[in-house]
Design a protein around this motif. Structure first.
Motif, PDB file in Angstrom:
ATOM      1  N   ASN A  21       1.028  -1.302   0.048  1.00 20.96           N
ATOM      2  CA  ASN A  21      -0.029  -0.061  -0.018  1.00 20.96           C
ATOM      3  C   ASN A  21       0.756   1.388  -0.012  1.00 20.96           C
ATOM      4  OD1 ASN A  21      -2.556   1.883   1.035  1.00 20.96           O
ATOM      5  ND2 ASN A  21      -0.783   1.849   2.730  1.00 20.96           N
ATOM      6  N   GLU A  51       2.179  10.908  -3.189  1.00 18.23           N
ATOM      7  CA  GLU A  51       1.533  11.547  -4.410  1.00 18.23           C
ATOM      8  C   GLU A  51       2.424  12.380  -5.369  1.00 18.23           C
ATOM      9  OE1 GLU A  51       1.543  12.266  -1.233  1.00 18.23           O
ATOM     10  OE2 GLU A  51       1.549  14.233  -0.485  1.00 18.23           O
ATOM     11  N   ASN A  65       6.214   4.060  -5.453  1.00 26.11           N
ATOM     12  CA  ASN A  65       4.989   3.482  -6.024  1.00 26.11           C
ATOM     13  C   ASN A  65       4.871   2.265  -7.061  1.00 26.11           C
ATOM     14  OD1 ASN A  65       4.111   5.945  -4.771  1.00 26.11           O
ATOM     15  ND2 ASN A  65       2.990   6.655  -6.438  1.00 26.11           N
ATOM     16  N   ILE A  87      -2.087  -1.710  -3.931  1.00 32.55           N
ATOM     17  CA  ILE A  87      -2.860  -0.403  -3.869  1.00 32.55           C
ATOM     18  C   ILE A  87      -2.502   0.444  -5.073  1.00 32.55           C
ATOM     19  CG2 ILE A  87      -3.819   1.544  -2.512  1.00 32.55           C
ATOM     20  CD1 ILE A  87      -4.614  -1.242  -1.628  1.00 32.55           C
ATOM     21  N   SER A 117      -4.858   3.038  -7.666  1.00 32.13           N
ATOM     22  CA  SER A 117      -5.731   4.282  -7.573  1.00 32.13           C
ATOM     23  C   SER A 117      -6.778   4.466  -8.700  1.00 32.13           C
ATOM     24  CB  SER A 117      -4.595   5.697  -7.627  1.00 32.13           C
ATOM     25  OG  SER A 117      -5.435   6.733  -7.708  1.00 32.13           O
ATOM     26  N   TYR A 166       2.817   9.852 -11.094  1.00 29.85           N
ATOM     27  CA  TYR A 166       1.728   9.237 -10.104  1.00 29.85           C
ATOM     28  C   TYR A 166       0.830   8.313 -11.044  1.00 29.85           C
ATOM     29  CZ  TYR A 166      -1.565   8.119  -6.494  1.00 29.85           C
ATOM     30  OH  TYR A 166      -2.480   7.876  -5.429  1.00 29.85           O
ATOM     31  N   LYS A 220       0.806   4.333 -11.030  1.00 32.60           N
ATOM     32  CA  LYS A 220      -0.384   3.635 -10.692  1.00 32.60           C
ATOM     33  C   LYS A 220      -0.990   2.785 -11.898  1.00 32.60           C
ATOM     34  CE  LYS A 220      -0.631   4.999  -6.419  1.00 32.60           C
ATOM     35  NZ  LYS A 220      -0.340   3.954  -5.389  1.00 32.60           N
ATOM     36  N   CYS A 233      -8.194   0.086  -6.436  1.00 31.12           N
ATOM     37  CA  CYS A 233      -8.096   1.365  -6.825  1.00 31.12           C
ATOM     38  C   CYS A 233      -8.707   2.305  -6.494  1.00 31.12           C
ATOM     39  CB  CYS A 233      -8.329   1.399  -8.426  1.00 31.12           C
ATOM     40  SG  CYS A 233      -7.166   0.348  -9.281  1.00 31.12           S
ATOM     41  N   PRO A 234      -8.274   3.190  -5.049  1.00 30.76           N
ATOM     42  CA  PRO A 234      -9.070   3.918  -4.208  1.00 30.76           C
ATOM     43  C   PRO A 234      -9.637   5.226  -5.086  1.00 30.76           C
ATOM     44  CG  PRO A 234      -7.267   3.144  -3.264  1.00 30.76           C
ATOM     45  CD  PRO A 234      -6.987   3.026  -4.594  1.00 30.76           C
ATOM     46  N   ASP A 240     -14.368   3.747  -5.187  1.00 26.54           N
ATOM     47  CA  ASP A 240     -14.097   5.199  -5.644  1.00 26.54           C
ATOM     48  C   ASP A 240     -15.441   6.029  -5.700  1.00 26.54           C
ATOM     49  OD1 ASP A 240     -15.413   3.837  -7.709  1.00 26.54           O
ATOM     50  OD2 ASP A 240     -14.411   4.820  -9.239  1.00 26.54           O
TER      51      ASP A 240
END
Ligand code: NAD
Length: 251
Positions: free
Chosen positions: A89, A93, A114, A140, A142, A155, A159, A184-185, A245
């Protein structure tokens, strides 16, 4: 609470704050022994788990450093004897700038933590799970792993790559009893989002308005999805990129 993870061991990276903290606590509430890994030691995650009667250890680790990650997995197995669940996780950012203004430093740092970090974690976790003949990994990413976001090139690239990497690891290990999925939050109210919004009410409202449900998610809501994907309830689910999401990518 149903102790579905009794005698099981979970490792959560980036477990000091935000989504990782909520996930580590929920694993413990469901009976797992938890290794909480982070590059910041100053966190209440372990105290909360112990206060609630759970078992947990803290492991200091920078997920972008190969030796740290190898040591993290070794320490987990040494402390608890096995590794059933891994939640990769930890993430950052990065700095906001369009593609042509993104610095090499921002690119390298964001990709190293990441993306390379998740690869390093799985590189060390999978051999342990192969020996056991069973395991579940949740990475994790996004919504930025599913759609583009102007101003976040490194970022978004990291991801999207985590989604592809997850699918590959899932296919490689499907017959070996190891499931690998990626969550993917959307916009989740964590220290990361507080840094992005500066806790400015107008900026927060703008993010809430972009979420179809009209609010930000809570870290605990992402943790619930991670726990389900880790559990045997998701026994036929692997290689999935699950959006948690509020409907963002349905737009
Ligand atoms: P956060 O900043 O609140 O927490 C991240 C945790 O990771 C912190 O405890 C931090 O110390 C740790 N960490 C960062 N870099 C690390 C490293 N190199 N080694 C070890 N630990 C490290 O962030 P969060 O919002 O909880 O995010 C968790 C994950 O979810 C990240 O991968 C993030 O990209 C992703 N995510 C978050 C959101 C959101 O809206 N909050 C949305 C989509 C995806």
């Amino acid at each position: 609470m149903d102790k579905i993870f009794e005698n099981k061991v979970a490792l959560v990276t980036g477990g000091a704050f935000g989504i990782g903290k909520a996930t580590a606590i929920l694993f413990a509430r469901k009976g797992a022994k938890v290794a909480v890994a982070d590059w910041i030691e100053d966190s209440e995650t372990i105290d909360i788990i112990k206060k609630e009667g759970g078992e947990a250890i803290f492991i200091k680790c920078d997920v972008s450093k190969p030796a740290d990650v190898a040591e993290m997995v070794n320490k987990t197995v040494k402390a608890f004897g096995r590794l059933d669940y891994a939640v990769n996780n930890a993430g950052i950012e990065g700095v906001n700038a369009p593609v042509h203004e993104c610095t090499e430093e921002n690119w390298d740092k964001t990709i190293n933590i990441n993306l390379k970090g998740i690869w390093l974690c799985m590189k060390n976790e999978i051999p342990v799970m192969l020996k056991q003949g069973k395991g579940a990994i949740v990475n994790i990413a996004s919504i930025a792993g599913l759609v583009g976001f102007p101003g976040l090139p490194a970022y978004v690239a990291s991801k999207h790559a985590v989604v592809g990497l997850t699918k590959t690891a899932a296919l490689e290990n499907a017959k070996a009893g190891i499931r690998v999925n990626v969550v993917c939050p959307g916009v989740i109210k964590t220290p990361m989002v507080d840094r992005v919004t500066g806790k400015d009410k107008t900026v927060e409202k703008a993010y809430e308005d972009m979420e179809p449900v009209g609010r930000m998610g809570q870290p605990e809501e992402v943790a619930e999805a991670i726990i389900w994907l880790s559990s045997d309830a998701a026994s036929f689910v692997t290689g999935d990129a699950m959006a948690v999401d509020g409907g963002w990518i349905a737009k």
